[in-house]
Design a protein around this motif. Structure first.
Motif, PDB file in Angstrom:
ATOM      1  N   TRP A 163      50.226 -22.685  54.592  1.00 53.28           N
ATOM      2  CA  TRP A 163      49.462 -23.921  54.743  1.00 53.28           C
ATOM      3  C   TRP A 163      50.345 -25.090  55.189  1.00 53.28           C
ATOM      4  CZ3 TRP A 163      45.582 -24.656  50.093  1.00 53.28           C
ATOM      5  CH2 TRP A 163      44.869 -23.471  49.918  1.00 53.28           C
ATOM      6  N   PRO A 164      49.754 -25.999  55.958  1.00 51.23           N
ATOM      7  CA  PRO A 164      50.497 -27.216  56.302  1.00 51.23           C
ATOM      8  C   PRO A 164      50.589 -28.166  55.098  1.00 51.23           C
ATOM      9  CG  PRO A 164      48.289 -27.262  57.247  1.00 51.23           C
ATOM     10  CD  PRO A 164      48.429 -25.922  56.586  1.00 51.23           C
ATOM     11  N   LYS A 165      51.528 -29.088  55.190  1.00 50.58           N
ATOM     12  CA  LYS A 165      51.755 -30.005  54.056  1.00 50.58           C
ATOM     13  C   LYS A 165      50.522 -30.844  53.723  1.00 50.58           C
ATOM     14  CE  LYS A 165      56.652 -30.735  53.623  1.00 50.58           C
ATOM     15  NZ  LYS A 165      57.776 -31.067  54.452  1.00 50.58           N
ATOM     16  N   PRO A 222      53.566  -8.088  44.336  1.00 49.29           N
ATOM     17  CA  PRO A 222      52.260  -7.626  44.829  1.00 49.29           C
ATOM     18  C   PRO A 222      51.952  -8.358  46.132  1.00 49.29           C
ATOM     19  CG  PRO A 222      52.108  -8.393  42.550  1.00 49.29           C
ATOM     20  CD  PRO A 222      53.457  -8.793  43.052  1.00 49.29           C
ATOM     21  N   ARG A 223      51.192  -7.709  47.013  1.00 47.41           N
ATOM     22  CA  ARG A 223      50.741  -8.422  48.208  1.00 47.41           C
ATOM     23  C   ARG A 223      49.810  -9.536  47.765  1.00 47.41           C
ATOM     24  NH1 ARG A 223      48.095  -5.680  53.009  1.00 47.41           N
ATOM     25  NH2 ARG A 223      48.895  -7.532  53.982  1.00 47.41           N
ATOM     26  N   ILE A 224      49.921 -10.679  48.393  1.00 48.27           N
ATOM     27  CA  ILE A 224      48.981 -11.754  48.068  1.00 48.27           C
ATOM     28  C   ILE A 224      47.592 -11.290  48.485  1.00 48.27           C
ATOM     29  CG2 ILE A 224      48.270 -14.067  48.786  1.00 48.27           C
ATOM     30  CD1 ILE A 224      51.240 -14.803  48.943  1.00 48.27           C
ATOM     31  N   VAL A 225      46.636 -11.363  47.563  1.00 53.80           N
ATOM     32  CA  VAL A 225      45.262 -10.997  47.931  1.00 53.80           C
ATOM     33  C   VAL A 225      44.826 -12.025  48.981  1.00 53.80           C
ATOM     34  CG1 VAL A 225      42.905 -10.689  47.091  1.00 53.80           C
ATOM     35  CG2 VAL A 225      44.851 -10.017  45.652  1.00 53.80           C
ATOM     36  N   PRO A 226      44.571 -11.568  50.211  1.00 52.38           N
ATOM     37  CA  PRO A 226      44.535 -12.528  51.314  1.00 52.38           C
ATOM     38  C   PRO A 226      43.249 -13.342  51.467  1.00 52.38           C
ATOM     39  CG  PRO A 226      44.112 -10.314  52.145  1.00 52.38           C
ATOM     40  CD  PRO A 226      44.408 -10.182  50.676  1.00 52.38           C
ATOM     41  N   PHE A 227      42.155 -12.878  50.816  1.00 48.95           N
ATOM     42  CA  PHE A 227      40.845 -13.443  51.172  1.00 48.95           C
ATOM     43  C   PHE A 227      40.775 -14.961  50.989  1.00 48.95           C
ATOM     44  CE2 PHE A 227      40.316  -9.066  49.601  1.00 48.95           C
ATOM     45  CZ  PHE A 227      40.123  -8.487  50.841  1.00 48.95           C
ATOM     46  N   GLY A 228      41.398 -15.465  49.916  1.00 49.82           N
ATOM     47  CA  GLY A 228      41.407 -16.915  49.707  1.00 49.82           C
ATOM     48  C   GLY A 228      42.469 -17.599  50.550  1.00 49.82           C
ATOM     49  N   PRO A 229      43.752 -17.434  50.176  1.00 50.67           N
ATOM     50  CA  PRO A 229      44.790 -18.250  50.828  1.00 50.67           C
ATOM     51  C   PRO A 229      45.041 -17.945  52.302  1.00 50.67           C
ATOM     52  CG  PRO A 229      45.767 -16.755  49.192  1.00 50.67           C
ATOM     53  CD  PRO A 229      44.290 -16.645  49.033  1.00 50.67           C
ATOM     54  N   VAL A 230      44.869 -16.687  52.722  1.00 51.90           N
ATOM     55  CA  VAL A 230      45.231 -16.328  54.101  1.00 51.90           C
ATOM     56  C   VAL A 230      44.021 -16.367  55.043  1.00 51.90           C
ATOM     57  CG1 VAL A 230      46.278 -14.529  55.563  1.00 51.90           C
ATOM     58  CG2 VAL A 230      47.142 -14.908  53.245  1.00 51.90           C
ATOM     59  N   MET A 231      42.835 -16.039  54.503  1.00 53.28           N
ATOM     60  CA  MET A 231      41.683 -15.922  55.401  1.00 53.28           C
ATOM     61  C   MET A 231      40.764 -17.135  55.372  1.00 53.28           C
ATOM     62  SD  MET A 231      40.530 -12.014  55.147  1.00 53.28           S
ATOM     63  CE  MET A 231      41.651 -10.672  55.157  1.00 53.28           C
ATOM     64  N   VAL A 232      40.132 -17.391  54.205  1.00 47.35           N
ATOM     65  CA  VAL A 232      39.101 -18.439  54.257  1.00 47.35           C
ATOM     66  C   VAL A 232      39.714 -19.839  54.271  1.00 47.35           C
ATOM     67  CG1 VAL A 232      38.598 -18.720  51.770  1.00 47.35           C
ATOM     68  CG2 VAL A 232      36.797 -19.036  53.441  1.00 47.35           C
ATOM     69  N   ALA A 233      40.892 -19.993  53.634  1.00 51.10           N
ATOM     70  CA  ALA A 233      41.468 -21.350  53.573  1.00 51.10           C
ATOM     71  C   ALA A 233      41.706 -21.946  54.975  1.00 51.10           C
ATOM     72  CB  ALA A 233      42.750 -21.354  52.739  1.00 51.10           C
ATOM     73  N   PRO A 234      42.325 -21.192  55.917  1.00 55.83           N
ATOM     74  CA  PRO A 234      42.518 -21.794  57.247  1.00 55.83           C
ATOM     75  C   PRO A 234      41.202 -22.186  57.928  1.00 55.83           C
ATOM     76  CG  PRO A 234      43.870 -19.825  57.024  1.00 55.83           C
ATOM     77  CD  PRO A 234      42.971 -19.873  55.817  1.00 55.83           C
ATOM     78  N   HIS A 259      38.543 -16.828  64.353  1.00 57.50           N
ATOM     79  CA  HIS A 259      39.737 -17.561  63.924  1.00 57.50           C
ATOM     80  C   HIS A 259      40.353 -16.838  62.722  1.00 57.50           C
ATOM     81  CE1 HIS A 259      42.079 -21.282  63.301  1.00 57.50           C
ATOM     82  NE2 HIS A 259      41.882 -21.103  62.010  1.00 57.50           N
ATOM     83  N   LEU A 260      39.478 -16.431  61.813  1.00 59.72           N
ATOM     84  CA  LEU A 260      39.927 -15.773  60.588  1.00 59.72           C
ATOM     85  C   LEU A 260      40.466 -14.370  60.855  1.00 59.72           C
ATOM     86  CD1 LEU A 260      37.923 -15.833  57.307  1.00 59.72           C
ATOM     87  CD2 LEU A 260      38.623 -13.661  58.236  1.00 59.72           C
ATOM     88  N   LEU A 261      39.804 -13.634  61.756  1.00 63.10           N
ATOM     89  CA  LEU A 261      40.206 -12.239  61.970  1.00 63.10           C
ATOM     90  C   LEU A 261      41.619 -12.119  62.520  1.00 63.10           C
ATOM     91  CD1 LEU A 261      36.970 -10.521  63.288  1.00 63.10           C
ATOM     92  CD2 LEU A 261      38.159 -10.092  61.142  1.00 63.10           C
ATOM     93  N   SER A 262      42.039 -13.075  63.347  1.00 59.26           N
ATOM     94  CA  SER A 262      43.389 -12.978  63.887  1.00 59.26           C
ATOM     95  C   SER A 262      44.406 -13.111  62.754  1.00 59.26           C
ATOM     96  CB  SER A 262      43.626 -14.029  64.967  1.00 59.26           C
ATOM     97  OG  SER A 262      43.462 -15.303  64.436  1.00 59.26           O
ATOM     98  N   HIS A 263      44.087 -13.942  61.724  1.00 63.57           N
ATOM     99  CA  HIS A 263      44.981 -14.055  60.563  1.00 63.57           C
ATOM    100  C   HIS A 263      44.994 -12.739  59.794  1.00 63.57           C
ATOM    101  CE1 HIS A 263      46.029 -18.323  60.528  1.00 63.57           C
ATOM    102  NE2 HIS A 263      44.865 -18.495  61.118  1.00 63.57           N
ATOM    103  N   GLU A 264      43.807 -12.116  59.665  1.00 62.69           N
ATOM    104  CA  GLU A 264      43.715 -10.868  58.910  1.00 62.69           C
ATOM    105  C   GLU A 264      44.548  -9.779  59.578  1.00 62.69           C
ATOM    106  OE1 GLU A 264      39.736  -9.294  58.474  1.00 62.69           O
ATOM    107  OE2 GLU A 264      40.407  -7.678  57.175  1.00 62.69           O
ATOM    108  N   ARG A 265      44.457  -9.679  60.895  1.00 61.91           N
ATOM    109  CA  ARG A 265      45.117  -8.565  61.577  1.00 61.91           C
ATOM    110  C   ARG A 265      46.632  -8.711  61.592  1.00 61.91           C
ATOM    111  NH1 ARG A 265      40.116  -8.567  65.660  1.00 61.91           N
ATOM    112  NH2 ARG A 265      38.778  -7.489  64.187  1.00 61.91           N
ATOM    113  N   THR A 266      47.116  -9.935  61.724  1.00 64.21           N
ATOM    114  CA  THR A 266      48.562 -10.136  61.702  1.00 64.21           C
ATOM    115  C   THR A 266      49.074  -9.765  60.321  1.00 64.21           C
ATOM    116  OG1 THR A 266      48.128 -11.992  63.142  1.00 64.21           O
ATOM    117  CG2 THR A 266      50.362 -11.787  62.353  1.00 64.21           C
ATOM    118  N   ASN A 267      48.302 -10.147  59.307  1.00 58.35           N
ATOM    119  CA  ASN A 267      48.679  -9.898  57.924  1.00 58.35           C
ATOM    120  C   ASN A 267      48.736  -8.404  57.610  1.00 58.35           C
ATOM    121  OD1 ASN A 267      47.519  -9.838  54.807  1.00 58.35           O
ATOM    122  ND2 ASN A 267      48.874 -11.546  55.224  1.00 58.35           N
TER     123      ASN A 267
END
Ligand code: FAD
Length: 393
Positions: free
Chosen positions: A60-62, A87-99, A239-247
């Motif tokens: 996340w940005p500052k 553990p892997r960060i469960v991505p749905f909150g911080p990596v996917m929906v937050a952006p 927008h979200l899927l590109s974050h999911e796939r890189t992750n």
């Protein structure tokens, strides 16, 4: 193109390494290193430790309370975490929906949803896929009808990962049947405690409960939980899927697992078999190639380019590598990979495996579980189509 890390970046790596070493609970690390079942409590305990430090939203940005790290710093953080056995960060909150909330949500939605994601308090799930709408995601049928200041939602999502723990779910819903299927989709945030939401488990081949069906029966959703504009959800979804796939590429975990594979091969004696070592060498070459690809992406990002169109390529290679190391581990372990003890996957299992030379590794279960990697996040066949169109032209 410079793929080496600067002295500042190396120092940053050291800082992360010592913090992780000091703060990662040993019981959790032991489970991760041996691929044992992580409970909700395990995953959330680590999420909250990161949240307290301000690193759960490490991308996340500052301005939204994140550390504002560069692409390289994010990569180094991921690498140090994976090597240490977090553990892997469960991505749905911080990596996917937050952006998505940051990019398209209102200031009120930022204030309402982002703090709970950043702290690890609120568990999010992803409600994209439906029966018949996986690869063809634009055909989603779950209907959201606007009535006054609410949406009334009816339909079904499926394959909802860890949805049994979900408190909120972000959903693609159909708000219009006009025009192309993509133009009638909206992005809705739904409280899973709302009346009319039912979660039903899907049992997997390895016996675990990782995915679910989620049903919506006349669920009332306040209209202020719509993200962005009605019928523009497809743009936000992409927008979200590109974050999911890189992750999903997860090259750092692959490096850790490669070392584990070598340990298992040495313990079991197959390391002496030239042909088996060839297989490990081929895998190692692919892991290094994937790492180079990731570093190239980082280098491009450093110079201001947006390489997200190769996210699909990273997903394909990363997921295939994950399957290969799980296959080779099972082959290396031979009969010891076979005994599958359901209880061993459960929290607090204290027993042993017969002939426990592998550190309680449920290798067969992991092998079964890894079949998913070439399907979820968009199947590899479909990713190949996308890469062919967008990268190769
Ligand atoms: C373990 C797991 C966890 C998941 N977690 C979630 C989650 O949390 N939330 C969520 O929303 N979804 C989740 N999914 C769903 C996942 O995104 C879908 O399974 C995936 O997109 C594939 O869709 P499908 O299952 O409907 O298969 P289908 O789309 O029916 O595809 C079936 C087969 O046909 C192939 N195929 C389809 N179309 C084409 C084409 N045009 N060209 C070539 N081949 C094609 C596919 O590659 C596949 O082999 C998860 C899936 C799994 C397995």
């Amino acid at each position: 193109m410079d793929l080496a890390f600067t002295p500042e970046e190396q120092a940053f790596r050291e800082e992360i390494r010592s913090w992780v070493r000091a703060n990662l609970p040993e019981d959790i690390a032991r489970k991760v290193r041996n691929d044992l079942h992580l409970t909700r409590e395990d995953m959330q305990r680590w999420a909250k430790i990161l949240g307290k430090k301000g690193w759960l939203g490490y991308g996340w940005p500052k301005e939204f309370g994140g550390p504002g790290w560069s692409a390289v710093q994010k990569h180094l953080f991921e690498e140090e975490c994976a090597l240490a056995g977090t553990p892997r960060i469960v991505p749905f909150g911080p990596v996917m929906v937050a952006p998505v909330i940051m990019a398209y949500g209102t200031p009120e939605q930022h204030r309402r949803f982002l703090p709970g994601i950043a702290s690890g308090e609120v568990w999010w799930s992803q409600g994209y896929s439906e029966p018949g709408s996986g690869s063809d995601l634009a055909s989603v049928k779950t209907r959201a009808e606007r009535v006054g200041d609410k949406y009334i939602v009816n339909g079904q999502k499926t394959w909802t990962t860890l949805g049994q723990y979900g408190e909120w779910i972000f959903c693609l819903v159909r708000t219009s049947n006009e025009g192309k299927p993509q133009t009638g989709i909206s992005f809705l945030l739904i409280d899973m405690k709302s009346p009319g939401v039912t979660v039903r488990p899907i049992k997997l081949l390895d016996g675990s409960h990782e995915v679910n069906e989620v049903f919506f029966d006349n669920v009332q959703v306040p209209a202020d939980q719509l993200i962005g504009e009605e019928n523009k959800g497809w743009t936000y979804a992409k927008h979200l899927l590109s974050h999911e796939r890189t992750n999903i590429a997860d090259v750092n975990r692959a490096k850790r697992e490669l070392e584990r594979l070598k340990r298992i091969a040495k313990t079991e004696g197959v390391w002496e078999d030239q042909r088996f070592r060839d297989q490990i060498a081929l895998l190692e070459i692919d892991v290094i190639a994937l790492e180079m690809l990731v570093l190239r992406v980082l280098s491009a990002m450093k110079s201001g380019k947006n390489p997200l169109d190769i996210a699909g390529l990273l997903k394909i290679k990363g997921s295939e590598i994950q399957q290969r190391y799980s296959e080779l581990m099972m082959l290396a372990a031979g009969p010891y990979a076979l005994p599958y003890i359901q209880e061993a996957m459960e929290a607090g299992y204290q027993g042993d495996f017969p002939g426990n030379v592998l550190g309680n590794a449920p290798l067969a279960a992991t092998y079964f579980n890894m079949r998913k990697t070439t399907i979820y996040g968009g199947s590899n066949e479909v990713q190949r189509n996308i890469v062919a169109q967008t990268v190769l032209g």
